[in-house]
Scaffold this motif. Structure first.
Motif, mmCIF file in Angstrom:
data_model
loop_
_atom_site.group_PDB
_atom_site.id
_atom_site.type_symbol
_atom_site.label_atom_id
_atom_site.label_comp_id
_atom_site.label_asym_id
_atom_site.label_seq_id
_atom_site.Cartn_x
_atom_site.Cartn_y
_atom_site.Cartn_z
ATOM 1 N N LEU A 141 36.249 41.201 34.572
ATOM 2 C CA LEU A 141 37.112 42.387 34.551
ATOM 3 C C LEU A 141 38.547 42.075 34.967
ATOM 4 O O LEU A 141 39.487 42.702 34.470
ATOM 5 C CB LEU A 141 36.521 43.467 35.457
ATOM 6 C CG LEU A 141 35.187 44.072 34.979
ATOM 7 C CD1 LEU A 141 34.557 44.904 36.078
ATOM 8 C CD2 LEU A 141 35.401 44.915 33.715
ATOM 9 N N GLU A 142 38.733 41.119 35.876
ATOM 10 C CA GLU A 142 40.086 40.811 36.349
ATOM 11 C C GLU A 142 40.937 40.222 35.222
ATOM 12 O O GLU A 142 42.094 40.614 35.034
ATOM 13 C CB GLU A 142 40.027 39.855 37.547
ATOM 14 C CG GLU A 142 41.363 39.689 38.269
ATOM 15 C CD GLU A 142 42.019 41.014 38.673
ATOM 16 O OE1 GLU A 142 43.240 41.141 38.460
ATOM 17 O OE2 GLU A 142 41.322 41.930 39.170
ATOM 18 N N LYS A 145 41.830 42.976 32.833
ATOM 19 C CA LYS A 145 42.932 43.811 33.358
ATOM 20 C C LYS A 145 44.277 43.126 33.152
ATOM 21 O O LYS A 145 45.262 43.761 32.747
ATOM 22 C CB LYS A 145 42.695 44.096 34.846
ATOM 23 C CG LYS A 145 43.671 45.084 35.443
ATOM 24 C CD LYS A 145 43.282 45.417 36.880
ATOM 25 C CE LYS A 145 44.237 46.457 37.460
ATOM 26 N NZ LYS A 145 43.835 46.820 38.840
ATOM 27 N N GLN A 146 44.332 41.827 33.428
ATOM 28 C CA GLN A 146 45.586 41.078 33.249
ATOM 29 C C GLN A 146 46.032 41.112 31.796
ATOM 30 O O GLN A 146 47.223 41.280 31.500
ATOM 31 C CB GLN A 146 45.396 39.631 33.716
ATOM 32 C CG GLN A 146 45.277 39.479 35.230
ATOM 33 C CD GLN A 146 44.870 38.062 35.632
ATOM 34 O OE1 GLN A 146 44.867 37.141 34.811
ATOM 35 N NE2 GLN A 146 44.515 37.888 36.899
ATOM 36 N N ASN A 149 47.429 44.492 30.721
ATOM 37 C CA ASN A 149 48.793 44.695 31.238
ATOM 38 C C ASN A 149 49.833 43.860 30.500
ATOM 39 O O ASN A 149 51.032 44.041 30.709
ATOM 40 C CB ASN A 149 48.832 44.373 32.730
ATOM 41 C CG ASN A 149 48.069 45.407 33.555
ATOM 42 O OD1 ASN A 149 47.948 46.568 33.140
ATOM 43 N ND2 ASN A 149 47.532 44.995 34.690
ATOM 44 N N ASP A 171 38.345 51.317 33.541
ATOM 45 C CA ASP A 171 39.210 51.300 34.731
ATOM 46 C C ASP A 171 40.258 50.189 34.678
ATOM 47 O O ASP A 171 41.263 50.245 35.387
ATOM 48 C CB ASP A 171 38.373 51.164 36.010
ATOM 49 C CG ASP A 171 37.653 52.461 36.381
ATOM 50 O OD1 ASP A 171 38.004 53.520 35.818
ATOM 51 O OD2 ASP A 171 36.737 52.416 37.233
ATOM 52 N N THR A 172 40.033 49.170 33.841
ATOM 53 C CA THR A 172 41.019 48.090 33.694
ATOM 54 C C THR A 172 42.182 48.502 32.799
ATOM 55 O O THR A 172 43.179 47.797 32.706
ATOM 56 C CB THR A 172 40.385 46.826 33.065
ATOM 57 O OG1 THR A 172 40.030 47.111 31.699
ATOM 58 C CG2 THR A 172 39.167 46.359 33.851
ATOM 59 N N GLY A 173 42.015 49.639 32.110
ATOM 60 C CA GLY A 173 43.021 50.069 31.152
ATOM 61 C C GLY A 173 42.658 49.746 29.711
ATOM 62 O O GLY A 173 43.415 50.052 28.787
#
Length: 201
Positions: A141-142, A145-146, A149, A171-173
């Motif tokens: 997930l990290e 998310k990166q 973005n 939730d990560t977008g």
């Protein structure tokens, strides 16, 4: 597309009639049904997609994987290109007129590059451990998310998706998810789709 997306990807294990039967049930609840039949020839895929259209599956619901000529000829809803696609293919004459083009990516810089080329969305994974990628560590997930973005186009997350994991992905977008075996191999494909669909709402 502001609403969350659900992409369902065929895995080469079903007959065209089986795909048609499941697609007829699920298409009202999904963004796209990807025809990803790597072992079939161009002619076989063309005839198969034509068959799905004849069975009443809306063209806008069908995305062809890796074969721009079919997406263009049959005016399907979209085209999904593999990460190995050469630079600028998206701007090629083959791709002009295709409604929506996505590319599979494996890191943030690649996603940014595909966005600049003109991709309408990118697909990123695998996020969670999955049987189809045994021995390959998930990106998690990290990293998702990166990447989200890093670009301004929708990011579709793939790999090990279950209804219970949808919220953490959103939730990560991310703009949505892609599912293969979780739907095609389900005892009740429509029930499975509705479970994902409810979580995405």
């Amino acid at each position: 597309m502001s609403q969350k997306e659900l992409h369902v990807i065929s895995g080469g294990k079903h007959t065209w009639s089986e795909i048609a039967k499941i697609a007829a049930q699920i298409h009202p609840y999904v963004t796209a049904i990807h025809i990803r039949e790597k072992t079939k020839s161009l002619d076989e895929v063309f005839i198969g997609v034509q068959y799905l259209l004849e069975q009443g599956i809306p063209a806008k619901s069908l995305y062809v994987n890796g074969l721009p000529s079919i997406a263009l000829a049959l005016q399907t809803g979209g085209l999904q290109l593999p990460g190995t696609t050469p630079s600028l293919v998206i701007q090629d004459e083959f791709c002009r007129g295709i409604q929506r083009i996505g590319v599979s990516v494996h890191h943030a810089d690649e996603a940014k590059w595909r966005e600049k080329e003109g991709a309408d969305y990118v697909m990123f994974g695998h996020i969670f451990a999955t049987n189809s990628k045994q021995g390959v560590p998930p990106r998690g997930l990290e990293q998702l998310k990166q990447l989200v973005n890093h670009v301004n186009i929708p990011v579709i997350a793939i790999g090990g998706m279950t209804p219970a994991r949808v919220k953490s992905v959103l939730d990560t977008g991310a703009s949505g998810i892609a599912v293969m075996s979780g739907i095609w191999d389900a005892a009740d494909p429509l029930g499975a789709v509705l479970a994902y669909h409810d979580e995405l709402q």
